[in-house]
Design an enzyme around this catalytic site. Sequence first.
Site, PDB file in Angstrom:
ATOM      1  CD  GLU A 553      -2.848  -1.072  -0.009  1.00 17.18           C
ATOM      2  OE1 GLU A 553      -3.102   0.024  -0.532  1.00 17.18           O
ATOM      3  OE2 GLU A 553      -3.275  -2.149  -0.459  1.00 17.18           O
ATOM      4  CD  GLU A 605      -2.151  -3.213  -8.090  1.00 14.39           C
ATOM      5  OE1 GLU A 605      -1.668  -3.824  -7.122  1.00 14.39           O
ATOM      6  OE2 GLU A 605      -2.806  -2.168  -7.979  1.00 14.39           O
ATOM      7  CG  ASP A 609       1.891  -7.952  -6.119  1.00 13.13           C
ATOM      8  OD1 ASP A 609       1.342  -7.341  -5.182  1.00 13.13           O
ATOM      9  OD2 ASP A 609       1.254  -8.570  -6.992  1.00 13.13           O
TER      10      ASP A 609
END
Length: 703
Positions: A553, A605, A609
């Site tokens: 986040e 993303e 990750d």
Amino acid sequence: FISRFSAQRSPEEQPPTKTLRALKTLLLFSIILGLSLLLWGYVFQGCGPSPCKTSVCQDILDLYLASGNTSVAPCTDFFSFACGNINRTGSSFQALAEENRRRVRRILETPGSWHLAPGEEKAFGFYNSCMNTGAIEAAGAGPLRQVIEELGGWPISGNWTVSDFNQTLSLLMSQYGHFPFFRAYLQPLPTPPYLPVIQIDQPEFDVLLEQKQETNYAQILREYLNYLNRLVTLLGRDPSQVHDDASFFIFINSQLNQMLKSGEQQRAQGKVFKMVTIDQLQRVAPAIDWLSCLQATFAPMSLSPSYRVAVHDLEYLKNMSQLLEKQLLKHRDFLQSHMIFGLVRTLSPALDSQFQEAQRLLSQKVGELTGRPPMPVHPRWMMCVEKTEAFFEPTLAALFIQETFRPSTHSAVREGSSSADVPPPLPTQPIFSTLPFLMVSMLTQLQVKMGPSEWALKPDPARQEYDDVQLGPSFLQTFLSCIRSRQARVIQGFLQPFSSHRWQVPPWGLKASYSIPDNVMVFPAGLLQPPFFHPGYPRAVNFGAAGSIMARELLHIFDQLLLPGGCPACDTRALQKALLCLERLYAAFPSPRGTSFDVSRTLLEDAADAGALAIALKAYKKRLVLFRGETILPGLDLSPRQLFFRSYAQVMCRDPSTQDPQDIHSPPTLRVHGPLSDSPGFTRHFRCPQGALLNPSSRCQLW
Ligand SMILES: *[C@@H]1O[C@H](CO)[C@@H](O)[C@H](O)[C@H]1NC(C)=O
Ligand SMILES: *[C@@H]1O[C@H](CO)[C@@H](O)[C@H](O)[C@H]1NC(C)=O
Ligand SMILES: *[C@@H]1O[C@H](CO)[C@@H](O)[C@H](O)[C@H]1NC(C)=O
Ligand SMILES: *[C@@H]1O[C@H](CO)[C@@H](O)[C@H](O)[C@H]1NC(C)=O
Ligand SMILES: *[C@@H]1O[C@H](CO)[C@@H](O)[C@H](O)[C@H]1NC(C)=O
């Protein structure tokens, strides 16, 4: 935030390669400090890892044993190793979300064990009347018919006398929480000084009517028509007489749907909006009396023609207005039916089981026609918990924190807050408000708050009394009263100068939230729960799961830097090279059966990750250096560092075949294999041989 960040440092002052590295350091500190603070009371003794035999450890061990398949080689297929037996529908996040719902349910079903301020028992009263299906069934469609009469009736009931369109619309928006043609809500602007303004956005439509490209669209429409006919029957009318009204409802909604921008187009535009005065809006979209509708909805704010609203899609409003004007001339009666049909759908959670059944049947039929899984049918308590959460959030938030942050964590935090090792948390009491400690970073002043937000704990008499909530006489009336009360509370909240509303996230939620104006990242208490976090877990489990989620986040705040031209201070060529490398790394893995996806769509993303795993691992190792003594899970043949990776993967467990082709995340197999294969630590700790799938010859290590 991004603009503030780049405004602070020009390319000359900032050596190019240092930016990303500095960010990484910042994130590392956030996570170490964050998790350490939560873990403070648990100082582990001894040297070598000792098995944790508590019941929380037993629970997570059971989860790991049930979800993984240990006969698969971890270096070849870590996803199956960790998630091979995951139930077809179960995803870790879904399971935690449901567990949090159950936690709230336990609270609501034991009202006697809580100390409640006056007025707060209304939350329990609401939940009880929601669960009192006997009374709801007995009332049948009566309460709904009454609501329709309050709105001036509708042509379907036979004795409708034409009422003022603007007045009906204004009633629907202000008293019934229904927005048939556009949505209007209060939200701060994303630009300084972040003032809350009224925002006008596209309406929310039934997804069913968006599926024009489906081969059996005509059949879908027929099912939809059957559904509307069922509603009419339930309201005591003969469907054959109202066929035209129902067809018109579908016609208007599909027309409006075509005017919407697709998700893709919206994304391409970013969150572009336009500030226009109500007067200007009136000229662009004259079918609606904007001032009176908005004034009614947002009282006691006082609006004038020169008040500026944020409009997200002016062209939609213009075309919508044209459509309405055309139809208002010929079909005023149909439009009335249109608005009532929509209202019935909005109110359906508060109606009797026959209405729910009609909805379920529609979802099932359309599922058969499109081959997509129908919407899951949830037990009633879940819907009731959801609604109680929405209407009585202030009260339930405080109770949820008391329930989930047990005295052990409680005292752990108190100790942590007085330690010199950790920056002093700003609010010193009450005790729970020290949990969302404040971390002022040398670099960006980013604040990270964890657990409950202060507002959930601060006794604020105004928010705990629900004077305006009227329970009864029917559940529908109770429900409507709650809708009005919540709207009033939202508006009141925005009228106060206090700014914390900007980053309020419900504590049972799982979504971390980043507030641009306050530069605050909030991790809700609901996320810091088993199986992602528990103070009694081996640290490897906490850092692998909660730590990597937090790191991801935080990394997303910096997404902009990875976009073309987004980081003038960075070494652009090196950055591009690393991104390309990551793309190749992911592309090398076989695509899971039945899924097709586009690597370029998931790149941000994927980068987050990979970065999250690397940063969480680093934080974990630092933590081990600071505090020796680590536990492991007995019966699981994994060292602490191996356990870290196992815990990371558990968060991703999900059935890959449920992957939405539009998802901006990679399929779960790749979300495990991509970052692990990019981590030299993984290869080392699992002793992966050269050439194993998860031990590629080169790595990217963007972060
Ligand atoms: C576990 O993995 C092994 C080896 O790949 C496979 O033969 C077995 O069917 C798997 N077990 C389950 C329950 O999926
Ligand atoms: C898996 O799903 C089935 C129903 O589909 C359920 O009965 C079973 O309890 C689930 N197993 C686990 C481990 O959750
Ligand atoms: C006609 O309207 C009145 C209220 O204005 C209502 O009481 C009555 O039930 C309606 N008649 C029918 C047939 O719906
Ligand atoms: C809106 O209407 C204009 C003119 O009538 C038309 O050119 C445009 O394509 C419409 N926009 C949408 C999104 O339907
Ligand atoms: C609603 O109000 C607006 C503004 O006063 C007006 O232009 C419009 O004609 C009204 N609509 C109807 C159907 O009366």
